[in-house]
Write a protein that holds these residues in place. Structure first.
Motif, PDB file in Angstrom:
ATOM      1  N   LEU A  45      32.474  37.658  42.973  1.00 33.53           N
ATOM      2  CA  LEU A  45      32.716  39.206  42.380  1.00 33.53           C
ATOM      3  C   LEU A  45      34.563  39.363  42.585  1.00 33.53           C
ATOM      4  O   LEU A  45      35.085  39.780  41.732  1.00 33.53           O
ATOM      5  CB  LEU A  45      32.030  40.233  43.123  1.00 33.53           C
ATOM      6  CG  LEU A  45      30.666  40.302  42.954  1.00 33.53           C
ATOM      7  CD1 LEU A  45      30.011  40.902  43.843  1.00 33.53           C
ATOM      8  CD2 LEU A  45      30.285  40.761  41.388  1.00 33.53           C
ATOM      9  N   GLN A  46      35.331  38.814  43.644  1.00 36.97           N
ATOM     10  CA  GLN A  46      36.574  38.911  43.442  1.00 36.97           C
ATOM     11  C   GLN A  46      37.064  38.283  42.510  1.00 36.97           C
ATOM     12  O   GLN A  46      37.975  38.723  41.833  1.00 36.97           O
ATOM     13  CB  GLN A  46      36.986  38.370  44.937  1.00 36.97           C
ATOM     14  CG  GLN A  46      38.737  38.507  45.194  1.00 36.97           C
ATOM     15  CD  GLN A  46      39.062  38.498  46.556  1.00 36.97           C
ATOM     16  OE1 GLN A  46      38.168  37.907  47.690  1.00 36.97           O
ATOM     17  NE2 GLN A  46      40.347  38.228  46.528  1.00 36.97           N
ATOM     18  N   LEU A  47      36.892  36.933  42.154  1.00 39.06           N
ATOM     19  CA  LEU A  47      37.321  36.312  41.061  1.00 39.06           C
ATOM     20  C   LEU A  47      37.223  36.956  40.000  1.00 39.06           C
ATOM     21  O   LEU A  47      38.116  36.927  38.970  1.00 39.06           O
ATOM     22  CB  LEU A  47      36.793  35.115  41.323  1.00 39.06           C
ATOM     23  CG  LEU A  47      37.244  33.877  39.998  1.00 39.06           C
ATOM     24  CD1 LEU A  47      38.523  33.719  39.971  1.00 39.06           C
ATOM     25  CD2 LEU A  47      36.514  32.611  39.896  1.00 39.06           C
ATOM     26  N   ALA A  48      35.956  37.455  39.646  1.00 33.88           N
ATOM     27  CA  ALA A  48      35.778  38.350  38.330  1.00 33.88           C
ATOM     28  C   ALA A  48      36.647  39.607  38.334  1.00 33.88           C
ATOM     29  O   ALA A  48      37.436  39.779  37.139  1.00 33.88           O
ATOM     30  CB  ALA A  48      34.400  38.615  38.312  1.00 33.88           C
ATOM     31  N   GLY A  49      37.140  40.218  39.550  1.00 34.68           N
ATOM     32  CA  GLY A  49      37.911  41.300  39.505  1.00 34.68           C
ATOM     33  C   GLY A  49      39.395  40.681  38.996  1.00 34.68           C
ATOM     34  O   GLY A  49      39.993  41.401  38.329  1.00 34.68           O
ATOM     35  N   GLU A  50      39.542  39.555  39.741  1.00 37.01           N
ATOM     36  CA  GLU A  50      41.053  39.165  39.241  1.00 37.01           C
ATOM     37  C   GLU A  50      41.054  38.776  37.852  1.00 37.01           C
ATOM     38  O   GLU A  50      42.276  38.972  37.261  1.00 37.01           O
ATOM     39  CB  GLU A  50      41.270  37.797  40.254  1.00 37.01           C
ATOM     40  CG  GLU A  50      41.318  37.977  41.729  1.00 37.01           C
ATOM     41  CD  GLU A  50      42.709  38.687  42.136  1.00 37.01           C
ATOM     42  OE1 GLU A  50      43.502  38.840  41.148  1.00 37.01           O
ATOM     43  OE2 GLU A  50      42.871  39.127  43.376  1.00 37.01           O
ATOM     44  N   VAL A  51      40.305  38.177  37.417  1.00 35.62           N
ATOM     45  CA  VAL A  51      40.393  37.843  35.930  1.00 35.62           C
ATOM     46  C   VAL A  51      40.490  39.187  35.054  1.00 35.62           C
ATOM     47  O   VAL A  51      41.101  39.309  34.072  1.00 35.62           O
ATOM     48  CB  VAL A  51      38.861  36.913  35.612  1.00 35.62           C
ATOM     49  CG1 VAL A  51      38.807  36.763  34.031  1.00 35.62           C
ATOM     50  CG2 VAL A  51      38.948  35.525  36.249  1.00 35.62           C
ATOM     51  N   ILE A  52      39.306  40.075  35.211  1.00 32.40           N
ATOM     52  CA  ILE A  52      39.664  41.371  34.644  1.00 32.40           C
ATOM     53  C   ILE A  52      40.854  41.829  34.895  1.00 32.40           C
ATOM     54  O   ILE A  52      41.372  42.363  33.834  1.00 32.40           O
ATOM     55  CB  ILE A  52      38.339  42.307  35.103  1.00 32.40           C
ATOM     56  CG1 ILE A  52      36.998  41.712  34.591  1.00 32.40           C
ATOM     57  CG2 ILE A  52      38.435  43.698  34.495  1.00 32.40           C
ATOM     58  CD1 ILE A  52      36.140  42.461  35.221  1.00 32.40           C
ATOM     59  N   LEU A  98      43.492  39.859  32.444  1.00 33.17           N
ATOM     60  CA  LEU A  98      43.027  39.996  31.113  1.00 33.17           C
ATOM     61  C   LEU A  98      43.613  41.422  30.629  1.00 33.17           C
ATOM     62  O   LEU A  98      44.077  41.552  29.520  1.00 33.17           O
ATOM     63  CB  LEU A  98      41.944  39.736  30.677  1.00 33.17           C
ATOM     64  CG  LEU A  98      41.456  38.396  30.962  1.00 33.17           C
ATOM     65  CD1 LEU A  98      40.030  37.798  30.921  1.00 33.17           C
ATOM     66  CD2 LEU A  98      42.401  37.339  30.178  1.00 33.17           C
ATOM     67  N   THR A  99      43.480  42.517  31.449  1.00 34.67           N
ATOM     68  CA  THR A  99      43.499  43.945  30.874  1.00 34.67           C
ATOM     69  C   THR A  99      44.849  44.184  31.430  1.00 34.67           C
ATOM     70  O   THR A  99      45.177  45.494  30.890  1.00 34.67           O
ATOM     71  CB  THR A  99      42.405  44.683  31.523  1.00 34.67           C
ATOM     72  OG1 THR A  99      42.319  44.770  32.813  1.00 34.67           O
ATOM     73  CG2 THR A  99      41.017  44.188  31.085  1.00 34.67           C
ATOM     74  N   VAL A 149      45.302  47.760  38.956  1.00 33.92           N
ATOM     75  CA  VAL A 149      44.476  47.831  39.915  1.00 33.92           C
ATOM     76  C   VAL A 149      44.304  46.519  40.476  1.00 33.92           C
ATOM     77  O   VAL A 149      43.886  45.403  39.688  1.00 33.92           O
ATOM     78  CB  VAL A 149      42.932  48.415  39.397  1.00 33.92           C
ATOM     79  CG1 VAL A 149      41.680  48.543  40.461  1.00 33.92           C
ATOM     80  CG2 VAL A 149      42.987  49.736  38.887  1.00 33.92           C
ATOM     81  N   PRO A 150      44.194  46.152  41.800  1.00 34.77           N
ATOM     82  CA  PRO A 150      43.918  44.812  42.451  1.00 34.77           C
ATOM     83  C   PRO A 150      42.749  44.313  42.075  1.00 34.77           C
ATOM     84  O   PRO A 150      41.570  44.800  42.074  1.00 34.77           O
ATOM     85  CB  PRO A 150      44.047  44.840  43.762  1.00 34.77           C
ATOM     86  CG  PRO A 150      45.022  46.150  44.007  1.00 34.77           C
ATOM     87  CD  PRO A 150      44.235  47.051  42.791  1.00 34.77           C
ATOM     88  N   GLY A 151      42.491  42.911  41.707  1.00 36.19           N
ATOM     89  CA  GLY A 151      41.514  42.228  41.479  1.00 36.19           C
ATOM     90  C   GLY A 151      40.174  42.542  42.256  1.00 36.19           C
ATOM     91  O   GLY A 151      39.242  42.836  42.088  1.00 36.19           O
TER      92      GLY A 151
END
Length: 114
Positions: A11-18, A21-22, A26-28
């Motif tokens: 979930l943290q990795l997904a947040g970092e990717v988002i 990319l965007t 906001v921190p990942g």
């Protein structure tokens, strides 16, 4: 519990990717926490394995203050030079946060009389 830690890391990795990319400011990990909250709302609760992993992390939360303590020692001279500014910023930001929180709570709270 290992699966819970893996889920939190994913979930943290997904947040970092988002966040990457965007390019949102906001921190990942915060985005990952939002994803976890959305999943918990959708599912109706936090999965048991993730809850166990979170409880294990909370038990050892004090270990996360070690790097902050090392930073205080390493940058002590800068802290002395900028200390008053830091104190003013901390006090003002804390006061503003408390005021905004109270206003939001007041706006969202339902009166008991209704």
């Amino acid at each position: 519990m290992l699966e819970g830690f893996a889920a939190l890391i994913v979930l943290q990795l997904a947040g970092e990717v988002i966040a990457g990319l965007t390019r949102v400011p906001v921190p990942g990990p915060v985005i990952g926490l939002g994803l976890l909250a959305a999943y918990a709302l959708w599912r109706g609760g936090i999965p048991e394995r993730i809850e166990q992993a979170g409880e294990a992390l909370l038990k050892h939360l004090s270990l996360l203050f070690v790097p902050a303590g090392v930073g205080l020692i390493a940058f002590g001279d800068r802290l002395l030079a900028e200390g008053m500014r830091l104190i003013v910023v901390l006090v003002v930001s804390t006061a503003l946060t408390m005021i905004v929180t109270a206003l939001v709570f007041r706006a969202l709270a339902k009166p008991e009389d209704e």
